[in-house]
Design a protein around this motif. Structure first.
Motif, short mmCIF file in Angstrom:
data_model
loop_
_atom_site.label_atom_id
_atom_site.label_comp_id
_atom_site.label_asym_id
_atom_site.label_seq_id
_atom_site.Cartn_x
_atom_site.Cartn_y
_atom_site.Cartn_z
N ARG A 45 0.84 -1.20 0.00
CA ARG A 45 0.00 0.00 0.00
C ARG A 45 0.88 1.26 0.00
O ARG A 45 0.76 2.13 0.85
CB ARG A 45 -0.98 -0.01 1.17
N THR A 46 1.75 1.31 -1.01
CA THR A 46 2.69 2.41 -1.16
C THR A 46 2.64 2.92 -2.59
O THR A 46 2.54 2.12 -3.53
CB THR A 46 4.13 1.94 -0.86
N ILE A 47 2.72 4.24 -2.74
CA ILE A 47 2.89 4.82 -4.07
C ILE A 47 4.15 5.66 -4.07
O ILE A 47 4.56 6.18 -3.04
CB ILE A 47 1.67 5.68 -4.51
N CYS A 48 4.76 5.75 -5.23
CA CYS A 48 5.90 6.65 -5.42
C CYS A 48 5.48 7.66 -6.48
O CYS A 48 5.05 7.29 -7.58
CB CYS A 48 7.13 5.88 -5.89
N ILE A 49 5.55 8.94 -6.10
CA ILE A 49 5.11 10.02 -6.97
C ILE A 49 6.08 11.18 -6.88
O ILE A 49 6.95 11.21 -6.02
CB ILE A 49 3.68 10.50 -6.59
N ARG A 50 5.91 12.12 -7.76
CA ARG A 50 6.63 13.39 -7.63
C ARG A 50 5.79 14.33 -6.77
O ARG A 50 4.57 14.19 -6.72
CB ARG A 50 6.85 14.00 -9.01
N PRO A 51 6.41 15.31 -6.14
CA PRO A 51 5.61 16.29 -5.39
C PRO A 51 4.56 16.92 -6.31
O PRO A 51 4.82 17.19 -7.48
CB PRO A 51 6.64 17.32 -4.94
N THR A 52 3.38 17.14 -5.76
CA THR A 52 2.24 17.60 -6.55
C THR A 52 2.36 19.10 -6.80
O THR A 52 1.78 19.91 -6.09
CB THR A 52 0.92 17.27 -5.82
N LYS A 53 3.12 19.46 -7.84
CA LYS A 53 3.35 20.88 -8.12
C LYS A 53 2.65 21.37 -9.38
O LYS A 53 2.70 22.54 -9.70
CB LYS A 53 4.84 21.20 -8.17
N ASN A 54 1.96 20.47 -10.10
CA ASN A 54 1.19 20.89 -11.26
C ASN A 54 0.12 19.84 -11.57
O ASN A 54 0.09 18.78 -10.94
CB ASN A 54 2.09 21.16 -12.47
N THR A 55 -0.74 20.13 -12.52
CA THR A 55 -1.85 19.24 -12.84
C THR A 55 -1.36 17.87 -13.32
O THR A 55 -1.94 16.84 -12.97
CB THR A 55 -2.76 19.88 -13.92
N GLY A 56 -0.31 17.84 -14.11
CA GLY A 56 0.21 16.58 -14.60
C GLY A 56 0.68 15.68 -13.48
O GLY A 56 0.38 14.48 -13.46
N TYR A 57 1.42 16.23 -12.52
CA TYR A 57 1.88 15.44 -11.38
C TYR A 57 0.70 15.01 -10.52
O TYR A 57 0.69 13.92 -9.95
CB TYR A 57 2.87 16.24 -10.53
N TYR A 58 -0.31 15.89 -10.40
CA TYR A 58 -1.50 15.58 -9.62
C TYR A 58 -2.27 14.39 -10.19
O TYR A 58 -2.56 13.43 -9.47
CB TYR A 58 -2.40 16.82 -9.55
N VAL A 59 -2.56 14.42 -11.49
CA VAL A 59 -3.34 13.31 -12.06
C VAL A 59 -2.50 12.04 -12.11
O VAL A 59 -3.05 10.94 -12.01
CB VAL A 59 -3.96 13.66 -13.44
N SER A 60 -1.19 12.18 -12.23
CA SER A 60 -0.32 10.99 -12.19
C SER A 60 -0.36 10.36 -10.79
O SER A 60 -0.38 9.13 -10.66
CB SER A 60 1.10 11.35 -12.58
N ALA A 61 -0.40 11.19 -9.76
CA ALA A 61 -0.51 10.67 -8.39
C ALA A 61 -1.86 9.98 -8.19
O ALA A 61 -1.93 8.89 -7.61
CB ALA A 61 -0.34 11.81 -7.38
N LEU A 62 -2.94 10.59 -8.69
CA LEU A 62 -4.26 9.96 -8.60
C LEU A 62 -4.26 8.62 -9.34
O LEU A 62 -4.85 7.65 -8.87
CB LEU A 62 -5.33 10.87 -9.19
#
Length: 146
Positions: A45-62
């Motif tokens: 139950r872990t995700i690896c993402i970039r910090p949510t600094k723009n819409t692209g990073y946000y939807v990638s995290a989702l």
């Protein structure tokens, strides 16, 4: 899907709230890294993402959250079904969905073999899912997204 102005901090908080609510750990990749390395680990139950600094990073995290919380995420589903299921989760749960979000989704799915000719069918399927989920949540009096 909404087009109102959403601040970056609101997107970042949204990701944090979803992770806290569903007991998902987050690893952040440095923005200094040239190549993003997003992933989700269902077992841990872990995700690896970039910090949510723009819409692209946000939807990638989702999208990565969708690999843990979304539809079609079992071993019975092939890789493309899992990818599309995770994008459906992202669309349904986003506080904002923009043309940039759609471009990020399309580019990601094409990297898994979706062709330009198949894209419209995949997009229509995702929109249909979005509209169905939101109709069930909001009631039948709401306008559908086209």
């Amino acid at each position: 899907m909404s087009r109102e102005l959403v601040k970056r901090i609101d997107m970042a908080i949204h990701i944090q709230e979803l992770c806290a609510k569903h007991d998902i750990k987050v690893r952040y990749q440095s923005l200094k890294d040239d190549v993003p390395r997003y992933y989700a680990n269902q077992k841990n139950r872990t995700i690896c993402i970039r910090p949510t600094k723009n819409t692209g990073y946000y939807v990638s995290a989702l999208h990565e959250l969708g690999h843990i919380l979304g539809i079609n995420q079992t071993v019975d589903n092939d890789i493309l079904e899992r990818e599309i299921g995770a994008w459906k989760y992202a669309m349904v749960n986003a506080i904002v969905w923009t043309d940039t979000a759609t471009r990020v989704m399309k580019k990601a799915l094409m990297s898994y073999g979706v062709t330009q000719g198949q894209w419209q069918g995949v997009w229509n399927d995702c929109l249909s899912y979005y509209n169905q989920v939101n109709k069930n949540v909001r009631g039948n009096d709401q306008e559908e997204v086209a």
